[in-house]
Design a protein around this motif. Structure first.
Motif, short mmCIF file in Angstrom:
data_model
loop_
_atom_site.label_atom_id
_atom_site.label_comp_id
_atom_site.label_asym_id
_atom_site.label_seq_id
_atom_site.Cartn_x
_atom_site.Cartn_y
_atom_site.Cartn_z
N ALA A 29 -9.35 12.83 -0.44
CA ALA A 29 -9.25 11.37 -0.06
C ALA A 29 -8.45 11.67 1.41
CB ALA A 29 -8.03 10.81 -1.01
N ALA A 46 -6.89 8.73 4.50
CA ALA A 46 -6.51 7.31 4.82
C ALA A 46 -5.95 7.51 6.38
CB ALA A 46 -5.37 7.10 4.19
N TYR A 47 -5.92 6.20 6.97
CA TYR A 47 -5.51 6.37 8.23
C TYR A 47 -4.14 5.65 8.46
CZ TYR A 47 -9.75 8.46 9.24
OH TYR A 47 -10.69 9.36 9.17
N SER A 63 -2.68 0.67 13.91
CA SER A 63 -2.90 1.99 13.84
C SER A 63 -1.86 2.89 14.60
CB SER A 63 -4.25 2.29 14.27
OG SER A 63 -4.51 3.85 14.12
N THR A 118 -3.37 10.59 10.46
CA THR A 118 -4.20 10.87 9.49
C THR A 118 -3.58 11.37 8.17
OG1 THR A 118 -6.05 11.63 11.30
CG2 THR A 118 -6.45 12.23 8.81
N ALA A 120 -3.47 6.02 0.10
CA ALA A 120 -3.82 4.70 0.45
C ALA A 120 -2.36 4.09 1.32
CB ALA A 120 -4.20 3.48 -0.63
N VAL A 140 3.17 5.13 2.10
CA VAL A 140 1.86 5.59 1.54
C VAL A 140 1.83 5.70 0.12
CG1 VAL A 140 0.87 8.02 1.72
CG2 VAL A 140 1.83 7.00 3.69
N ASP A 186 -8.59 6.64 -8.22
CA ASP A 186 -8.64 6.02 -6.85
C ASP A 186 -7.63 5.04 -7.03
OD1 ASP A 186 -9.31 5.56 -4.37
OD2 ASP A 186 -11.32 4.40 -4.82
#
Length: 181
Positions: free
Chosen positions: A17, A19-20, A28, A32, A86, A93, A150
């Motif tokens: 997996a 995510a950003y 943002s 990463t 996620a 996080v 997930d």
């Protein structure tokens, strides 16, 4: 577009997996986040390696411009994995996956030292933007097939998980989900 490289020895490694990251304002932050499993050893960034305790172990790491910022590992003599990652709108996080016996021992000790593990197999872990454990939820039951595949975080920070279990799964608050008839 950012790139992150993960490498390992001759054993099996998998990034499961990506995510950003976002900052506290929801913008943002250029990071990463990676999650996965490995056997043997894995290098998550230049000069940062983790060695397996046996079988597959799980990992999650935050890289900023390709450089290691922080990471966690889920390590036991069984097969562990961090299968989902996620980020909340405020930068926390959420990671989820599976572990065996003492695979979460260090994290559990930091959050809830009285929690008995008893071979619980699935977990959801919330980390601060700096990687510090905030809370841990565990799920398990009879059999070794409990797993979270997930996760999704909604706009209010609610966490939704999907996965699988065999027979009956017990949630960490004592409730249970019976088998389908």
């Amino acid at each position: 577009l950012s790139f992150a490289a993960v490498s390992g020895d001759a054993h099996d490694q998998a990034v499961m997996a990506v995510a950003y990251g976002v900052d506290a304002a929801g913008a943002s932050d250029g990071s990463t986040l990676l999650a996965g499993r490995f056997e043997g050893s894995i290098q998550v960034a230049s000069g940062v390696s983790v060695i397996s305790a046996g079988g597959y172990d799980g990992f999650a790491a935050r890289l900023v411009n390709g450089a290691y910022d922080w990471g966690i590992s889920v390590k036991s003599f069984g097969d562990d994995a961090v299968k989902a990652i996620a980020v909340t709108t405020t930068g926390e996080v959420i990671v989820a996956g599976r572990f065996f016996d003492d695979g979460m021992a260090e994290i559990v000790e930091a959050i809830a030292p009285t929690l008995g593990l008893n071979s619980v197999e699935a977990f959801v872990l919330k980390l601060s933007p700096m990687g510090a454990p905030m809370w841990l939820r565990t799920f398990g039951g009879a059999g070794d097939d409990d797993d979270i595949e997930d996760i999704v975080v909604d706009g209010q920070g609610g966490v939704v998980v999907v996965g699988s279990y065999r027979n009956q799964v017990f949630l960490d608050d004592g409730d249970s989900v019976p088998p389908l008839q």
